[in-house]
Design a protein around this motif. Structure first.
Motif, PDB file in Angstrom:
ATOM      1  N   PHE A 241      43.963  37.319  31.114  1.00 51.29           N
ATOM      2  CA  PHE A 241      42.804  36.661  31.725  1.00 51.29           C
ATOM      3  C   PHE A 241      42.544  37.209  33.119  1.00 51.29           C
ATOM      4  O   PHE A 241      41.395  37.505  33.477  1.00 51.29           O
ATOM      5  CB  PHE A 241      43.039  35.149  31.790  1.00 51.29           C
ATOM      6  CG  PHE A 241      42.058  34.423  32.655  1.00 51.29           C
ATOM      7  CD1 PHE A 241      40.788  34.130  32.187  1.00 51.29           C
ATOM      8  CD2 PHE A 241      42.398  34.051  33.948  1.00 51.29           C
ATOM      9  CE1 PHE A 241      39.871  33.475  32.990  1.00 51.29           C
ATOM     10  CE2 PHE A 241      41.489  33.394  34.760  1.00 51.29           C
ATOM     11  CZ  PHE A 241      40.222  33.108  34.274  1.00 51.29           C
ATOM     12  N   ASP A 242      43.592  37.337  33.933  1.00 51.16           N
ATOM     13  CA  ASP A 242      43.424  37.841  35.302  1.00 51.16           C
ATOM     14  C   ASP A 242      42.852  39.258  35.293  1.00 51.16           C
ATOM     15  O   ASP A 242      41.995  39.588  36.128  1.00 51.16           O
ATOM     16  CB  ASP A 242      44.766  37.831  36.036  1.00 51.16           C
ATOM     17  CG  ASP A 242      45.217  36.428  36.391  1.00 51.16           C
ATOM     18  OD1 ASP A 242      44.369  35.515  36.388  1.00 51.16           O
ATOM     19  OD2 ASP A 242      46.424  36.241  36.660  1.00 51.16           O
ATOM     20  N   ALA A 243      43.311  40.075  34.357  1.00 50.82           N
ATOM     21  CA  ALA A 243      42.799  41.445  34.264  1.00 50.82           C
ATOM     22  C   ALA A 243      41.319  41.431  33.881  1.00 50.82           C
ATOM     23  O   ALA A 243      40.520  42.208  34.415  1.00 50.82           O
ATOM     24  CB  ALA A 243      43.613  42.237  33.243  1.00 50.82           C
ATOM     25  N   TYR A 244      40.962  40.535  32.977  1.00 49.26           N
ATOM     26  CA  TYR A 244      39.561  40.430  32.554  1.00 49.26           C
ATOM     27  C   TYR A 244      38.666  40.016  33.713  1.00 49.26           C
ATOM     28  O   TYR A 244      37.563  40.556  33.898  1.00 49.26           O
ATOM     29  CB  TYR A 244      39.455  39.413  31.423  1.00 49.26           C
ATOM     30  CG  TYR A 244      38.039  39.111  30.993  1.00 49.26           C
ATOM     31  CD1 TYR A 244      37.333  40.018  30.204  1.00 49.26           C
ATOM     32  CD2 TYR A 244      37.413  37.925  31.373  1.00 49.26           C
ATOM     33  CE1 TYR A 244      36.026  39.746  29.812  1.00 49.26           C
ATOM     34  CE2 TYR A 244      36.116  37.652  30.990  1.00 49.26           C
ATOM     35  CZ  TYR A 244      35.422  38.559  30.204  1.00 49.26           C
ATOM     36  OH  TYR A 244      34.134  38.295  29.832  1.00 49.26           O
ATOM     37  N   MET A 245      39.131  39.072  34.541  1.00 50.76           N
ATOM     38  CA  MET A 245      38.323  38.587  35.652  1.00 50.76           C
ATOM     39  C   MET A 245      38.161  39.632  36.757  1.00 50.76           C
ATOM     40  O   MET A 245      37.338  39.463  37.662  1.00 50.76           O
ATOM     41  CB  MET A 245      38.928  37.313  36.236  1.00 50.76           C
ATOM     42  CG  MET A 245      38.895  36.120  35.296  1.00 50.76           C
ATOM     43  SD  MET A 245      37.224  35.607  34.817  1.00 50.76           S
ATOM     44  CE  MET A 245      36.632  34.890  36.349  1.00 50.76           C
ATOM     45  N   LYS A 246      38.940  40.714  36.685  1.00 52.87           N
ATOM     46  CA  LYS A 246      38.855  41.765  37.701  1.00 52.87           C
ATOM     47  C   LYS A 246      38.142  43.014  37.175  1.00 52.87           C
ATOM     48  O   LYS A 246      38.278  44.100  37.740  1.00 52.87           O
ATOM     49  CB  LYS A 246      40.257  42.142  38.175  1.00 52.87           C
ATOM     50  CG  LYS A 246      40.954  41.013  38.942  1.00 52.87           C
ATOM     51  CD  LYS A 246      42.351  41.419  39.347  1.00 52.87           C
ATOM     52  CE  LYS A 246      43.050  40.257  40.073  1.00 52.87           C
ATOM     53  NZ  LYS A 246      44.455  40.598  40.441  1.00 52.87           N
ATOM     54  N   LEU A 247      37.386  42.844  36.085  1.00 55.35           N
ATOM     55  CA  LEU A 247      36.663  43.986  35.537  1.00 55.35           C
ATOM     56  C   LEU A 247      35.744  44.593  36.570  1.00 55.35           C
ATOM     57  O   LEU A 247      35.154  43.902  37.399  1.00 55.35           O
ATOM     58  CB  LEU A 247      35.847  43.555  34.313  1.00 55.35           C
ATOM     59  CG  LEU A 247      36.634  43.268  33.028  1.00 55.35           C
ATOM     60  CD1 LEU A 247      35.685  42.749  31.956  1.00 55.35           C
ATOM     61  CD2 LEU A 247      37.352  44.503  32.535  1.00 55.35           C
ATOM     62  N   SER A 248      35.598  45.913  36.509  1.00 54.37           N
ATOM     63  CA  SER A 248      34.734  46.620  37.458  1.00 54.37           C
ATOM     64  C   SER A 248      33.270  46.433  37.071  1.00 54.37           C
ATOM     65  O   SER A 248      32.943  45.787  36.087  1.00 54.37           O
ATOM     66  CB  SER A 248      35.078  48.110  37.475  1.00 54.37           C
ATOM     67  OG  SER A 248      34.756  48.694  36.229  1.00 54.37           O
ATOM     68  N   ASP A 249      32.428  47.020  37.886  1.00 55.55           N
ATOM     69  CA  ASP A 249      30.990  46.915  37.644  1.00 55.55           C
ATOM     70  C   ASP A 249      30.541  47.661  36.399  1.00 55.55           C
ATOM     71  O   ASP A 249      29.394  47.556  35.992  1.00 55.55           O
ATOM     72  CB  ASP A 249      30.215  47.470  38.840  1.00 55.55           C
ATOM     73  CG  ASP A 249      30.233  46.504  40.011  1.00 55.55           C
ATOM     74  OD1 ASP A 249      30.711  45.389  39.826  1.00 55.55           O
ATOM     75  OD2 ASP A 249      29.775  46.884  41.096  1.00 55.55           O
TER      76      ASP A 249
END
Length: 254
Positions: A241-249
């Motif tokens: 989840f944390d990785a998903y919330m840090k997706l780039s533009d």
């Protein structure tokens, strides 16, 4: 065409009709969190719970009015204003509690609990009731270290919803994308009526990437759901989840 509450209940079991919501559950869920037995936190939790009921009624009024093509723009503007104020209040309450219990875990791990208790108990020439309460809470943890495991569980259970709420709050309040200082959020504060319950859906966006929608009702229902500990999130699911919330533009196009 009229859509009554029972119709909503049949079509979308995920959103209970107004009359079937347990209005005590939000307050109760918060009160069951570790170290939430602070009367000032409890007062804020009660405020959030009371206003939740008021806004939910507005949401259903807006929902039914839209389907009947009779939506008053002033009602929508008032709903948007109330929704954002409630989101800010819920965020600040949870942020305060999470920061507080994270400090307790840190002091437990580095041996600083006793020193903090002594600092809070220092004679200042007058009674500071809030500090006395905090000292008693910390003494309770010092006497019963198993409370730390319960705090960690509370933090785990609340992690996903709080992260989403924090992401949205930055967009609404600062008009920035979470984690990107001096960025520009896309249409901050713009919400669309959820077709099932009337709560305003706000996009969690990071440039070209839309991470999903979050509405005020989702937050209220999420907090109520914390009382169910039958299936706790795993370390792997939280990391994902944390990785998903840090997706780039996403990709850039010239």
């Amino acid at each position: 065409m009229d859509f009554d509450d029972d119709h909503c209940d049949v079509r979308v079991p995920g959103y209970l009709p107004f009359e079937k919501i347990d209005w005590s559950a939000l307050d109760a869920s918060l009160s069951e969190l570790q170290l939430f037995d602070d009367p000032y936190l409890r007062m804020q939790a009660t405020n959030v719970s009371i206003v939740d009921q008021f806004i939910t009624r507005l949401e259903y009024d807006a929902w039914q009015s839209e389907f009947n093509e009779q939506l008053d723009p002033s009602l929508l503007a008032f709903l948007n204003a109330q929704s954002q104020m409630w989101i800010f209040s819920a965020y600040e309450l949870l942020r305060t509690w999470r920061a507080r219990v994270k400090d307790v875990v840190k002091w437990h791990e580095n041996g600083g609990l006793k020193l903090k208790i002594e600092a809070l108990s220092r004679d200042e020439g007058f009674r500071h009731y809030a500090k006395e309460l905090r000292a008693k809470q910390l003494q309770r943890v010092l006497d019963d270290p198993t409370i730390i495991d319960k705090i960690r569980e509370d933090l785990r259970v609340s992690h996903v919803l709080f992260s989403q709420l924090e992401f949205l709050r930055i967009s609404l309040a600062k008009h920035e994308v979470s984690g990107k200082k001096s960025s520009t959020a896309y249409a901050p504060g713009y919400g669309r009526i959820n077709r099932w319950c009337g709560s305003l859906d706000y996009q969690m966006e990071a440039g070209q990437v839309i991470l999903g929608n979050l509405n005020r009702r989702n937050v209220a229902e999420g907090i109520r759901s914390w009382r169910d500990r039958s299936e706790l999130p795993t370390d792997e699911s939280l990391a994902g989840f944390d990785a998903y919330m840090k997706l780039s533009d996403g990709p850039k196009f010239d």
